[in-house]
Design a protein around this motif. Structure first.
Motif, PDB file in Angstrom:
ATOM      1  N   TYR A 124       0.892  -1.240  -0.019  1.00 55.18           N
ATOM      2  CA  TYR A 124      -0.077  -0.420   0.019  1.00 55.18           C
ATOM      3  C   TYR A 124       0.881   1.080  -0.008  1.00 55.18           C
ATOM      4  N   SER A 125       2.035   1.153  -0.342  1.00 58.28           N
ATOM      5  CA  SER A 125       3.141   2.268  -0.161  1.00 58.28           C
ATOM      6  C   SER A 125       2.838   3.353  -1.047  1.00 58.28           C
ATOM      7  N   PHE A 126       2.197   3.023  -2.056  1.00 55.41           N
ATOM      8  CA  PHE A 126       1.874   4.078  -3.300  1.00 55.41           C
ATOM      9  C   PHE A 126       0.616   4.751  -3.253  1.00 55.41           C
ATOM     10  N   LEU A 127      -0.154   4.136  -2.266  1.00 58.83           N
ATOM     11  CA  LEU A 127      -1.562   4.279  -2.165  1.00 58.83           C
ATOM     12  C   LEU A 127      -2.260   5.681  -1.236  1.00 58.83           C
ATOM     13  N   SER A 128      -3.021   6.455  -1.895  1.00 57.00           N
ATOM     14  CA  SER A 128      -3.694   7.636  -1.245  1.00 57.00           C
ATOM     15  C   SER A 128      -4.801   7.665  -1.688  1.00 57.00           C
ATOM     16  N   SER A 129      -5.744   8.519  -0.890  1.00 51.71           N
ATOM     17  CA  SER A 129      -7.170   8.951  -1.209  1.00 51.71           C
ATOM     18  C   SER A 129      -7.193   9.504  -2.497  1.00 51.71           C
ATOM     19  N   SER A 130      -6.294  10.551  -2.975  1.00 51.41           N
ATOM     20  CA  SER A 130      -6.124  11.310  -4.181  1.00 51.41           C
ATOM     21  C   SER A 130      -5.960  10.261  -5.123  1.00 51.41           C
ATOM     22  N   ILE A 131      -5.134   9.327  -5.291  1.00 52.26           N
ATOM     23  CA  ILE A 131      -4.880   8.382  -6.557  1.00 52.26           C
ATOM     24  C   ILE A 131      -5.941   7.531  -6.704  1.00 52.26           C
TER      25      ILE A 131
END
Ligand code: COD
Length: 160
Positions: A124-131
């Motif tokens: 999940y290290s690349f994951l954000s709400s924006s993405i």
């Protein structure tokens, strides 16, 4: 005395990355209060109520997680609820500067409440709400990125 930690964020919406941090935090502290706060640099897609309902739904199987919202300073909320700790997630080096800034500010405001950082699971290290919102907006696949109720809510926002 029971240890209470606050896990603050925008959660617009909650992702599997957030959930990973909350789940790990709930194994360490007696109670984790997930609190939806306002980040003045972000324009939210979901209302506070919608965000709270989604967090409640996806954390319903973790009994020591409670969900709340607050208008004001995080440190005031933490003090009001008797928390001794703040939990934040760290994804990559890029998070560090921002996290250090808010942690230092919170420490100036109240030196008694300690901030703890939990490293996210690598997946999940690349994951954000924006993405997630960006991908959902163009009808991309988000099944592995968010819990099912969040996927449904995002589809309802974008697919009219
Ligand atoms: N893996 C692990 N952790 C993650 C992931 C992921 N994939 N995605 C996000 N996280 C972590 C973030 O690092 C953060 O720790 C937490 O989850 C919440 O993330 P967001 O993006 O939902 O929330 P933010 O960063 O916008 O939250 C900022 C606050 C709302 C907490 C902040 O603005 C705040 O405290 N506002 C209240 C006013 C205040 O007190 N201001 C003074 C502080 S300087």
């Amino acid at each position: 005395m029971a240890s209470i930690a606050v896990c603050p964020g925008s959660f617009d919406p909650i992702t599997n990355g957030h959930l990973d941090i909350i789940t790990r935090g709930a194994k360490v502290f007696d109670e984790v209060k997930v609190v939806v706060l306002n980040n003045s640099s972000k324009q939210p897609l979901f209302t506070v109520e919608e965000r709270i309902n989604l967090i409640k739904e996806v954390t319903k199987n973790i009994p020591n997680v409670k969900v709340d919202s607050f208008q004001g300073l995080l440190i005031d909320y933490a003090k009001n609820v008797g928390a001794s700790a703040i939990i934040r997630g760290l994804r990559a080096v890029s998070d560090f500067e921002y996290e250090m800034q808010i942690t230092s500010m919170n420490r100036v405001l109240n030196d008694e409440i300690e901030t703890f950082f939990i490293m996210t699971n690598n997946q999940y290290s690349f994951l954000s709400s924006s993405i997630v919102k960006e991908v959902a907006k163009y009808n991309g696949k988000i099944t592995e990125l968010v819990p099912p109720p969040v996927e449904k809510a995002l589809k309802a926002k974008f697919i009219k």
